[in-house]
Design an enzyme around this catalytic site. Structure first.
Site, mmCIF file in Angstrom:
data_model
loop_
_atom_site.group_PDB
_atom_site.id
_atom_site.type_symbol
_atom_site.label_atom_id
_atom_site.label_comp_id
_atom_site.label_asym_id
_atom_site.label_seq_id
_atom_site.Cartn_x
_atom_site.Cartn_y
_atom_site.Cartn_z
ATOM 1 N N PRO A 2 57.915 63.994 86.796
ATOM 2 C CA PRO A 2 57.714 64.253 88.223
ATOM 3 C C PRO A 2 58.748 65.236 88.778
ATOM 4 O O PRO A 2 59.944 65.061 88.586
ATOM 5 C CB PRO A 2 57.884 62.864 88.852
ATOM 6 C CG PRO A 2 57.657 61.901 87.741
ATOM 7 C CD PRO A 2 58.138 62.577 86.505
ATOM 8 N N GLU A 3 58.275 66.280 89.425
ATOM 9 C CA GLU A 3 59.158 67.226 90.098
ATOM 10 C C GLU A 3 58.870 67.141 91.597
ATOM 11 O O GLU A 3 58.113 66.290 92.043
ATOM 12 C CB GLU A 3 58.948 68.627 89.535
ATOM 13 C CG GLU A 3 59.296 68.720 88.056
ATOM 14 C CD GLU A 3 59.283 70.138 87.520
ATOM 15 O OE1 GLU A 3 59.469 71.085 88.302
ATOM 16 O OE2 GLU A 3 59.085 70.307 86.297
ATOM 17 N N HIS A 90 55.566 47.593 80.752
ATOM 18 C CA HIS A 90 56.233 48.714 81.425
ATOM 19 C C HIS A 90 56.223 48.592 82.954
ATOM 20 O O HIS A 90 56.681 49.508 83.627
ATOM 21 C CB HIS A 90 55.649 50.074 81.008
ATOM 22 C CG HIS A 90 55.620 50.286 79.527
ATOM 23 N ND1 HIS A 90 56.742 50.153 78.744
ATOM 24 C CD2 HIS A 90 54.600 50.623 78.695
ATOM 25 C CE1 HIS A 90 56.410 50.406 77.473
ATOM 26 N NE2 HIS A 90 55.127 50.679 77.418
ATOM 27 N N LYS A 150 78.639 81.905 88.690
ATOM 28 C CA LYS A 150 78.145 81.131 87.553
ATOM 29 C C LYS A 150 77.870 82.056 86.368
ATOM 30 O O LYS A 150 76.915 82.829 86.378
ATOM 31 C CB LYS A 150 76.860 80.384 87.930
ATOM 32 C CG LYS A 150 77.022 79.377 89.063
ATOM 33 C CD LYS A 150 77.839 78.181 88.620
ATOM 34 C CE LYS A 150 77.926 77.143 89.730
ATOM 35 N NZ LYS A 150 78.754 75.980 89.323
#
Length: 269
Positions: A2-3, A90, A150
């Site tokens: 899931p994003e 689950h 970065k």
């Protein structure tokens, strides 16, 4: 996995289904998913109502009467609403409602987390206080400054939720394709114009995916059987050896920081 668009789809679906439900009890069959001490968690959450459901990045936030319930679905977390059906494999955490229904957290890999934080301070508490801004909220000048400090691959920076929230592997590939930027380019070499392209492309990709309910790939399905349709709109992700929609060059697959990455070698030089 899931994003942001998938989590937003889950948020909207759940808010429509369970807003105003009162939680009268919780069963935790795999207690490590709950990051609080379990008995204290159960005691504090009991008799609180779900007033609304928010989202920050990939986190769901249930706004209760006194606390905020922070949920990270991780790799395969999902929710189901049921009544008195037997507990399935689950289904690790079950929230029981006064109405007789229950909300079940299902997670094959058990990577998800559920945390209860006082409502008065949840935005200033881990994990939400560690999140960067989402693409729609991020300032170009600020982001350009961050990138130029970065000396690592731009894909790795875009995946870092502390820097920019909501982009995962699928949507980073799509964002970089739309931006004409190779994922292994050093972030420190990204120009100001390219920074603007990245933000604009990320907003475009996330908005479109959210409209279509996210992307269903491998085992991911969103809440209550809602399946994403953005997989039909993908340009490069999962398209190895297929022609680029822009130039017809075959898409290649490579590894960037251990993540499967899809690139057009002509458009993203």
């Amino acid at each position: 996995m899931p994003e942001l668009p998938e989590v937003e789809t889950v948020r909207v679906t759940l808010e429509n289904e369970i807003s105003n439900e009162k939680i009268i009890g919780v069963d935790a069959y795999y207690q490590k998913i709950i990051t609080n001490e379990t008995s204290e968690f159960k005691q504090k959450i009991s008799n609180q109502k779900i007033n609304r459901i928010d989202r920050m990045g990939k986190y769901l936030i249930f706004i209760l009467d006194r606390d905020a319930l922070i949920i990270h679905l991780r790799m395969e977390g999902k929710f189901f609403i049921k009544h008195d059906e037997p507990i399935e494999k689950h289904e690790h955490v079950v929230f029981h409602f006064k109405s007789g229904r229950n909300l079940r957290y299902h997670d094959v890999r058990k990577f998800g987390t559920i945390t209860l934080i006082p409502l008065s301070d949840y935005l200033n508490t881990y994990p939400l206080n560690q999140l960067g801004k989402e693409p729609k909220d991020i300032d170009v000048d600020y982001f350009y400054t961050v990138l130029n400090k970065k000396n690592i691959e731009i894909k790795a920076v875009l995946l870092d939720q502390h820097i920019i929230a909501g982009l995962g592997n699928i949507y980073v590939d799509e964002t970089l394709f739309l931006s004409h930027i190779h994922p292994t380019r050093l972030a420190s070499n990204i120009t100001y114009d390219e920074t603007k392209w990245i933000i604009q492309a990320a907003i475009q990709v996330l908005d479109k995916a959210t409209q279509l309910g996210g992307t269903t790939i491998r085992s991911y399905t969103s809440s209550l059987g809602v399946h994403g349709r953005f997989q039909n709109e993908l340009n490069v992700h999962m398209k190895e050896n297929e022609p680029c929609p822009r130039c017809q060059t075959n898409i290649i697959k490579m590894k960037v920081k251990g993540r499967g990455t899809y690139v057009c070698p002509n458009c993203q030089k």
